[in-house]
Write a protein that holds these residues in place. Sequence first.
Motif, PDB file in Angstrom:
ATOM      1  N   VAL A 114       4.697 -12.459  -2.325  1.00 48.26           N
ATOM      2  CA  VAL A 114       3.269 -12.149  -2.467  1.00 48.26           C
ATOM      3  C   VAL A 114       3.024 -10.783  -1.845  1.00 48.26           C
ATOM      4  CG1 VAL A 114       0.897 -12.876  -2.002  1.00 48.26           C
ATOM      5  CG2 VAL A 114       2.713 -14.609  -2.217  1.00 48.26           C
ATOM      6  N   SER A 115       2.659  -9.804  -2.668  1.00 52.68           N
ATOM      7  CA  SER A 115       2.313  -8.474  -2.153  1.00 52.68           C
ATOM      8  C   SER A 115       0.861  -8.479  -1.705  1.00 52.68           C
ATOM      9  CB  SER A 115       2.494  -7.405  -3.230  1.00 52.68           C
ATOM     10  OG  SER A 115       3.848  -7.235  -3.553  1.00 52.68           O
ATOM     11  N   SER A 116       0.598  -7.814  -0.587  1.00 53.03           N
ATOM     12  CA  SER A 116      -0.767  -7.741  -0.074  1.00 53.03           C
ATOM     13  C   SER A 116      -1.232  -6.295   0.006  1.00 53.03           C
ATOM     14  CB  SER A 116      -0.833  -8.384   1.313  1.00 53.03           C
ATOM     15  OG  SER A 116      -2.128  -8.226   1.849  1.00 53.03           O
TER      16      SER A 116
ATOM     17  N   GLY B 260       0.828  -1.210   0.000  1.00 60.89           N
ATOM     18  CA  GLY B 260       0.000   0.000   0.000  1.00 60.89           C
ATOM     19  C   GLY B 260       0.853   1.247   0.000  1.00 60.89           C
ATOM     20  N   THR B 261       2.146   1.083  -0.279  1.00 63.49           N
ATOM     21  CA  THR B 261       3.065   2.231  -0.322  1.00 63.49           C
ATOM     22  C   THR B 261       3.953   2.111  -1.567  1.00 63.49           C
ATOM     23  OG1 THR B 261       4.733   1.002   0.932  1.00 63.49           O
ATOM     24  CG2 THR B 261       3.230   2.394   2.206  1.00 63.49           C
TER      25      THR B 261
ATOM     26  N   ARG C  49       5.997  -1.244  -3.398  1.00 59.10           N
ATOM     27  CA  ARG C  49       6.033  -1.533  -4.852  1.00 59.10           C
ATOM     28  C   ARG C  49       7.476  -1.639  -5.333  1.00 59.10           C
ATOM     29  NH1 ARG C  49       1.806   2.040  -4.904  1.00 59.10           N
ATOM     30  NH2 ARG C  49       3.102   3.807  -5.493  1.00 59.10           N
ATOM     31  N   ARG C  50       8.320  -0.725  -4.872  1.00 51.88           N
ATOM     32  CA  ARG C  50       9.731  -0.768  -5.297  1.00 51.88           C
ATOM     33  C   ARG C  50      10.396  -2.045  -4.812  1.00 51.88           C
ATOM     34  NH1 ARG C  50      13.060   3.583  -3.122  1.00 51.88           N
ATOM     35  NH2 ARG C  50      14.719   2.375  -4.052  1.00 51.88           N
TER      36      ARG C  50
ATOM     37  N   GLY D 149       4.533  -8.810  -9.993  1.00 49.60           N
ATOM     38  CA  GLY D 149       4.515 -10.101  -9.312  1.00 49.60           C
ATOM     39  C   GLY D 149       3.154 -10.432  -8.740  1.00 49.60           C
ATOM     40  N   GLU D 150       3.155 -11.430  -7.847  1.00 52.21           N
ATOM     41  CA  GLU D 150       1.908 -11.955  -7.286  1.00 52.21           C
ATOM     42  C   GLU D 150       1.307 -10.949  -6.297  1.00 52.21           C
ATOM     43  OE1 GLU D 150       0.738 -16.047  -4.976  1.00 52.21           O
ATOM     44  OE2 GLU D 150       2.623 -16.050  -6.066  1.00 52.21           O
ATOM     45  N   VAL D 151       0.003 -10.735  -6.404  1.00 52.87           N
ATOM     46  CA  VAL D 151      -0.677  -9.767  -5.521  1.00 52.87           C
ATOM     47  C   VAL D 151      -1.952 -10.398  -4.980  1.00 52.87           C
ATOM     48  CG1 VAL D 151      -1.775  -7.485  -5.390  1.00 52.87           C
ATOM     49  CG2 VAL D 151       0.162  -7.817  -6.932  1.00 52.87           C
TER      50      VAL D 151
END
Length: 250
Positions: A31-33, A11-12, A16-17, A46-48
């Motif tokens: 895995v980004s949430s 969420g920032t 993301r970077r 990538g995976e979200v």
Amino acid sequence: MAAETLLLLGGTGEARRLAGMLDPVDGLRTVSSLAGRVGKPVLPVGEVRVGGFGGVDGLVAWMREENVRLVVDATHPFAAGMSASVAEAAGIVAVPWVVLRRPGWTERDGDRWQWVGDMAEAARVVGTLGGRVFLTTGRQSIGAFAGLDGLWFLARSVDAPEGALPRRLEVVLDRGPFSVTGEIELMRRHAIDVLVTKDSGGAMTAAKLDAACELGVPVVVVRRPPVPAGAEVVETVEAAARWVRSRLPG
Ligand code: NAP
């Protein structure tokens, strides 16, 4: 060998970077949430996954199901609920976790800042400093200023605010980065005489502080909530990437 799974709470821009920096890293599945609050989020590579986990229990269950081995909490400095859940869940599942938190802003010569402990205190003091208020605290905070009918508000947020709102309110929908000249122009056009901000830190939204300084406009700055007790904290994306890499096998 199966890849290690990293849960990256985001969420920032930093999250993301970091996702970009870790994609691809051999032996790592990231895995980004995202919370799912913003209508059209800027997605990391990538995976979200999107949406709340359902409190600590839900997060623990998700981490176990996905065999999460590492956690980076790169949420916004004011996302205290999520950070508290991460700290507790990482303890229960017994996985290493780190908080990536950019440094807060510091006052320089010429700034006229008043620090407050929370949004309710900001609402109490803002009228003593001005009558035309620029609110940059995010749409979820605008309700704290409802009922201040003697003041006029310009609120900027990514998505439209809902719920109880100040009666005399104009909303501008926009997302950073912002420029100093753009902020000066906006503040002059609306005759802003006080700015309210969270101590978010970072360059993306700092231009308003330079603009306020230039225009001699006072700023109400809401202090950050503390990071969870016992957290290891890094301040840069590069340091967070090193933290992750150093914990991968081999
Ligand atoms: P919060 O109050 O700490 O979180 C409230 C709940 O939203 C959490 O308990 C969790 O629900 C869910 N949530 C929050 N972040 C999540 C994530 N990254 N992934 C999955 N679920 C998440 O958070 P917030 O202040 O509303 O912020 C929400 C999101 O916006 C965060 O990702 C944050 O980084 C971003 N953001 C916040 C601000 C701000 O000023 N607060 C500014 C810019 C961006 P469950 O309990 O159901 O798991």
